[in-house]
Design a protein around this motif. Structure first.
Motif, PDB file in Angstrom:
ATOM      1  N   MET A 142      52.610  46.443  43.148  1.00 35.83           N
ATOM      2  CA  MET A 142      53.136  47.158  42.005  1.00 35.83           C
ATOM      3  C   MET A 142      53.920  46.225  41.113  1.00 35.83           C
ATOM      4  SD  MET A 142      54.329  50.798  43.535  1.00 35.83           S
ATOM      5  CE  MET A 142      54.152  50.682  45.289  1.00 35.83           C
ATOM      6  N   GLY A 190      56.695  44.517  39.489  1.00 38.83           N
ATOM      7  CA  GLY A 190      58.094  44.428  39.834  1.00 38.83           C
ATOM      8  C   GLY A 190      59.022  44.508  38.649  1.00 38.83           C
ATOM      9  N   ASP A 196      58.991  55.381  46.551  1.00 37.65           N
ATOM     10  CA  ASP A 196      58.594  55.472  45.145  1.00 37.65           C
ATOM     11  C   ASP A 196      59.485  54.593  44.276  1.00 37.65           C
ATOM     12  OD1 ASP A 196      56.667  57.278  45.890  1.00 37.65           O
ATOM     13  OD2 ASP A 196      57.831  59.046  45.308  1.00 37.65           O
ATOM     14  N   GLY A 204      58.969  50.919  44.232  1.00 40.15           N
ATOM     15  CA  GLY A 204      57.848  50.486  43.410  1.00 40.15           C
ATOM     16  C   GLY A 204      58.106  50.635  41.931  1.00 40.15           C
ATOM     17  N   THR A 237      48.095  51.040  41.839  1.00 41.55           N
ATOM     18  CA  THR A 237      49.451  51.517  42.064  1.00 41.55           C
ATOM     19  C   THR A 237      49.440  52.843  42.816  1.00 41.55           C
ATOM     20  OG1 THR A 237      50.226  50.427  40.045  1.00 41.55           O
ATOM     21  CG2 THR A 237      51.615  52.169  40.941  1.00 41.55           C
ATOM     22  N   ALA A 249      48.838  52.097  46.382  1.00 42.90           N
ATOM     23  CA  ALA A 249      50.033  51.498  46.979  1.00 42.90           C
ATOM     24  C   ALA A 249      51.109  52.551  47.224  1.00 42.90           C
ATOM     25  CB  ALA A 249      50.567  50.387  46.074  1.00 42.90           C
ATOM     26  N   LEU A 250      51.228  53.510  46.303  1.00 42.62           N
ATOM     27  CA  LEU A 250      52.207  54.578  46.477  1.00 42.62           C
ATOM     28  C   LEU A 250      51.894  55.428  47.699  1.00 42.62           C
ATOM     29  CD1 LEU A 250      52.654  55.719  42.765  1.00 42.62           C
ATOM     30  CD2 LEU A 250      54.461  54.800  44.235  1.00 42.62           C
ATOM     31  N   ALA A 301      52.743  53.440  50.754  1.00 43.59           N
ATOM     32  CA  ALA A 301      54.192  53.349  50.926  1.00 43.59           C
ATOM     33  C   ALA A 301      54.769  54.678  51.399  1.00 43.59           C
ATOM     34  CB  ALA A 301      54.845  52.927  49.612  1.00 43.59           C
TER      35      ALA A 301
END
Length: 236
Positions: A1, A3, A55, A58, A127, A130-131, A134
């Protein structure tokens, strides 16, 4: 994600979605039920905190994360529809989409007619994945404390609980806005989707019954009128 994105990409609801005026069950529970409810509430709060922390790590707000996950695997949604699915008003949804677009995660595209759809960009798709990962990590770690048999029992209990909660919320999209749909339906049926279909079927049957009743009344009136006319024309 990414940064460098700000901690909150949208100015919409940064907390949990507004479930409206749904009236949850008010039955008087016994002492054991109260303890179970308290334990469930405590566990739900801790898990929610863990998910929200993932969340924020990210650089995505809860509503922004829900929007990305909702859009994942779809060809696009109108801003108003997307907002409804994540629990935002139309104006808040516009601001959210503006923020996500500025971050390169979504794009507006021309839909049918004059409509405009919101779609994920390539970075937005990555993203969203990835969320989900995570989000799943801390929940899976918590479940690892339970034996496999207990996890299966819990899955069954949660499915039944979600079906019951659908009766109160009545919006499957809103309830499942942060769901990993592939994981939910792997060898199983989504309990929320099943509850929604059951309600739709019941509503359809009720509507059909009303229509049949109306048709029966109309036919009865027509037959009565026809018989009346026939009798009036009968010279005998």
């Amino acid at each position: 994600m990414h940064g460098s994105r700000p901690a909150d990409l949208d100015t919409g609801n940064a907390g949990t979605a507004d479930l409206g005026t749904a009236e949850l069950g008010t039955a008087d529970p016994g002492t054991g039920s109260l303890r179970t409810a308290n334990l469930l509430g405590a566990a739900a709060l801790v898990i929610t905190d863990l998910i929200l922390a993932a969340d924020r790590a990210g650089g995505i707000s809860p509503s922004g994360a829900a929007a990305l996950i909702t859009l994942s695997g779809r060809h696009g949604l109108a801003v108003t529809d997307l907002g409804r699915r994540v629990g935002l008003t139309q104006s808040a949804a516009v601001r959210m989409v503006d923020g996500l677009s500025a971050a390169g995660l979504v794009e507006r595209t021309r839909g049918p007619g004059r409509s405009v759809d919101v779609r994920l960009t390539g970075e937005g798709e990555a993203t969203a994945r990835a969320l989900l990962a995570a989000r799943d990590a801390p929940v899976s770690a918590a479940l690892a404390a339970l034996p496999a048999e207990d996890q299966e029992t819990l899955a069954d209990l949660l499915s039944r609980l979600l079906s019951r909660l659908y009766d109160d919320v009545g919006d499957a999209d809103l309830m499942c806005r942060m769901c990993d749909r592939a994981a939910c339906t792997a060898g199983a049926i989504c309990p929320v989707g099943a509850a929604a279909r059951a309600r739709a079927a019941t509503a359809g049957e009720a509507q059909s019954e009303v229509q049949r009743g109306a048709q029966g009344e109309a036919q009865g009136e027509a037959q009565g009128e026809a018989q009346g006319e026939a009798q009036s024309e009968d010279p005998g």
